[in-house]
Design a protein around this motif. Structure first.
Motif, short mmCIF file in Angstrom:
data_model
loop_
_atom_site.label_atom_id
_atom_site.label_comp_id
_atom_site.label_asym_id
_atom_site.label_seq_id
_atom_site.Cartn_x
_atom_site.Cartn_y
_atom_site.Cartn_z
N LEU A 9 -10.27 2.28 -4.59
CA LEU A 9 -10.55 3.37 -5.63
C LEU A 9 -10.54 2.43 -6.91
O LEU A 9 -11.44 3.03 -7.73
N ASP A 10 -10.00 1.34 -7.25
CA ASP A 10 -10.21 0.58 -8.22
C ASP A 10 -10.94 -0.57 -7.90
O ASP A 10 -10.28 -1.51 -6.92
N GLN A 11 -12.11 -0.82 -8.23
CA GLN A 11 -13.01 -1.80 -7.31
C GLN A 11 -12.78 -3.33 -8.22
O GLN A 11 -13.52 -4.27 -7.83
N ILE B 279 -15.58 5.47 -7.40
CA ILE B 279 -15.63 5.72 -6.10
C ILE B 279 -15.98 7.17 -5.67
O ILE B 279 -16.89 7.77 -5.16
N LEU B 280 -14.69 8.07 -6.14
CA LEU B 280 -14.96 9.43 -5.85
C LEU B 280 -15.95 10.18 -6.99
O LEU B 280 -15.85 9.85 -8.11
N VAL C 93 -7.10 3.70 -1.58
CA VAL C 93 -8.21 3.58 -1.11
C VAL C 93 -8.90 4.83 -0.94
O VAL C 93 -8.12 5.91 -0.63
N ALA C 94 -10.35 4.63 -0.75
CA ALA C 94 -10.97 6.17 -0.27
C ALA C 94 -11.89 6.06 0.97
O ALA C 94 -12.31 4.83 0.97
N HIS C 95 -11.69 6.82 2.13
CA HIS C 95 -12.48 6.65 3.17
C HIS C 95 -14.08 7.01 3.05
O HIS C 95 -14.25 7.87 1.98
N CYS C 96 -14.88 6.40 3.47
CA CYS C 96 -16.21 6.61 3.15
C CYS C 96 -16.62 8.07 3.37
O CYS C 96 -17.66 8.45 2.59
N THR D 170 0.92 -1.18 0.18
CA THR D 170 -0.01 -0.08 -0.02
C THR D 170 0.77 1.38 0.06
O THR D 170 0.13 2.35 -0.29
N ILE D 171 2.12 1.13 0.29
CA ILE D 171 2.98 2.28 0.24
C ILE D 171 3.09 2.86 -1.20
O ILE D 171 3.49 4.11 -1.24
N ALA D 172 2.59 2.18 -2.31
CA ALA D 172 2.82 2.65 -3.63
C ALA D 172 1.74 3.92 -3.33
O ALA D 172 2.21 4.97 -3.88
N ALA D 173 0.40 3.47 -3.16
CA ALA D 173 -0.64 4.75 -3.24
C ALA D 173 -0.27 5.57 -2.43
O ALA D 173 -0.59 7.05 -2.64
N ALA D 174 0.44 5.35 -1.33
CA ALA D 174 0.90 6.53 -0.26
C ALA D 174 1.96 7.60 -0.95
O ALA D 174 1.81 8.62 -0.87
N LEU D 175 2.93 7.11 -1.71
CA LEU D 175 3.88 7.67 -2.19
C LEU D 175 3.36 8.69 -3.45
O LEU D 175 3.71 9.79 -3.72
#
Length: 336
Positions: free
Chosen positions: A244-246, A268-269, A197-200, A61-66
């Motif tokens: 975010l990618d379902q 999602i967004l 990811v996206a939070h609700c 998950t560090i990929a999305a974070a960076l």
């Protein structure tokens, strides 16, 4: 003002001068900028990549974070590592940045580089190199990253003005244009939502009360709506999250699956979904959905290079920080 707070502010006289020199000037950046600058056998990019690989194989998950970190940094005062500075009113404390993470990876990479090449490599360049590496490790291709940035002295939460998830396509195009990025760049860069990811709380209105209609967003796939309502119950705190990618086979891979999902109304967004529906961006999204992963990987890399050149500091501007979390001389002529 204590030292950590002071690190979030800026030398007034110098900072105002620096602001007049910033610009979308990729000509001052170059591929391989650090070759020979740290000794004949020191590979700066390889050192950063090694740190990042170790972290990535423990936590994908560090990929999305960076990717997110680089975007959030470059969109505020340019790509100057201002998002890394600590302080009571630094960019880190702004609401959109409270969930930004990966600072430990940048710290570790900086420490590794400093151990063999002190005072030469900027934190801003480390962000760019680290992000390129996670894109590659996630299947997105290995674009050539430009380097030669210097680190900024300004980091203020009040300066953070990032496009909201509910922004319209025309307004998003305008926001990117202010950074020298065109519509196509915008669509490619938002393809970074192929991971993460996206939070609700960022999309909960689409499930229950879209634009104050008391109804869900009519553009959302019905099956997705039902699934997301289970994840994000009405009136809940909104702290749960979803990819975010379902496509579950692709949610950790940098590929064109994101575009296929939004074409199928599984975005999602709100801004993601509208990319596939608005006449301004629809054709570009459809082409990306249909043209395969290799095509997207190339275009995403090109867009990341262009993003990385936004309002950079080079030459005698800025500084090379000793620590990515603090300016080198935090006590000089600072705001109180």
């Amino acid at each position: 003002m204590n030292m950590s707070s002071t690190a979030a502010v800026v030398v007034v006289a110098i900072g105002l001068v620096l602001l007049t020199f910033t610009g979308q000037c990729s000509g001052a950046l170059e591929v391989g900028f650090y070759q020979g600058k740290c000794g004949r056998f020191v590979d700066v990019e390889g050192i950063v990549a090694g740190v990042v690989r170790t972290k990535f194989f423990r936590d994908r998950t560090i990929a999305a974070a960076l990717i997110r970190m680089q975007f959030h940094d470059c969109f505020v005062n340019g790509c100057d590592a201002s998002i890394l500075l600590d302080g009571s009113a630094s960019e880190k404390t702004a609401s959109p940045n409270l969930s930004v993470r990966g600072f430990d990876v940048i710290d570790a990479a900086k420490t590794a580089v400093e151990s063999v090449c002190r005072g030469v490599v900027s934190c801003a360049d480390i962000i760019a190199i680290a992000t390129r590496e996670v894109v590659y490790l996630s299947g997105g291709g290995q674009y050539n990253v430009q380097t030669g940035r210097r680190d900024g002295l300004i980091s203020l939460a009040a300066n953070v003005d990032l496009p909201a998830p509910s922004i319209s396509v025309p307004d998003s195009v305008a926001a990117f244009a202010r950074k020298g990025l065109n519509m196509t760049d915008m669509v490619h860069l938002l393809g970074g939502h192929t991971v993460g990811v996206a939070h609700c709380f960022l999309f909960q209105d689409r499930l229950y009360n879209f634009q104050n209609t008391g109804k869900p967003d009519p553009d959302m796939n019905v099956a997705l709506l039902e699934r997301l309502r289970r994840i994000c119950p009405q009136n809940s705190a909104g702290t749960n999250a979803t990819n975010l990618d379902q496509n579950p086979q692709s949610s950790f891979i940098v590929d064109n699956s994101f575009y296929k999902e939004i074409v199928a109304r599984r975005g999602i967004l709100q801004i993601d979904q509208e990319l596939a529906l608005d006449s301004i961006t629809q054709a570009t999204v459809t082409a990306l959905a249909n043209n395969g992963t290799n095509s997207f990987a190339t275009k995403f890399g090109q867009a990341m290079v262009k993003l990385g050149a936004v309002e950079v500091l080079t030459g005698s501007q800025g500084e090379i920080r000793r620590s990515c979390r603090a300016v080198n001389k935090p006590g000089l002529l600072t705001f109180n």
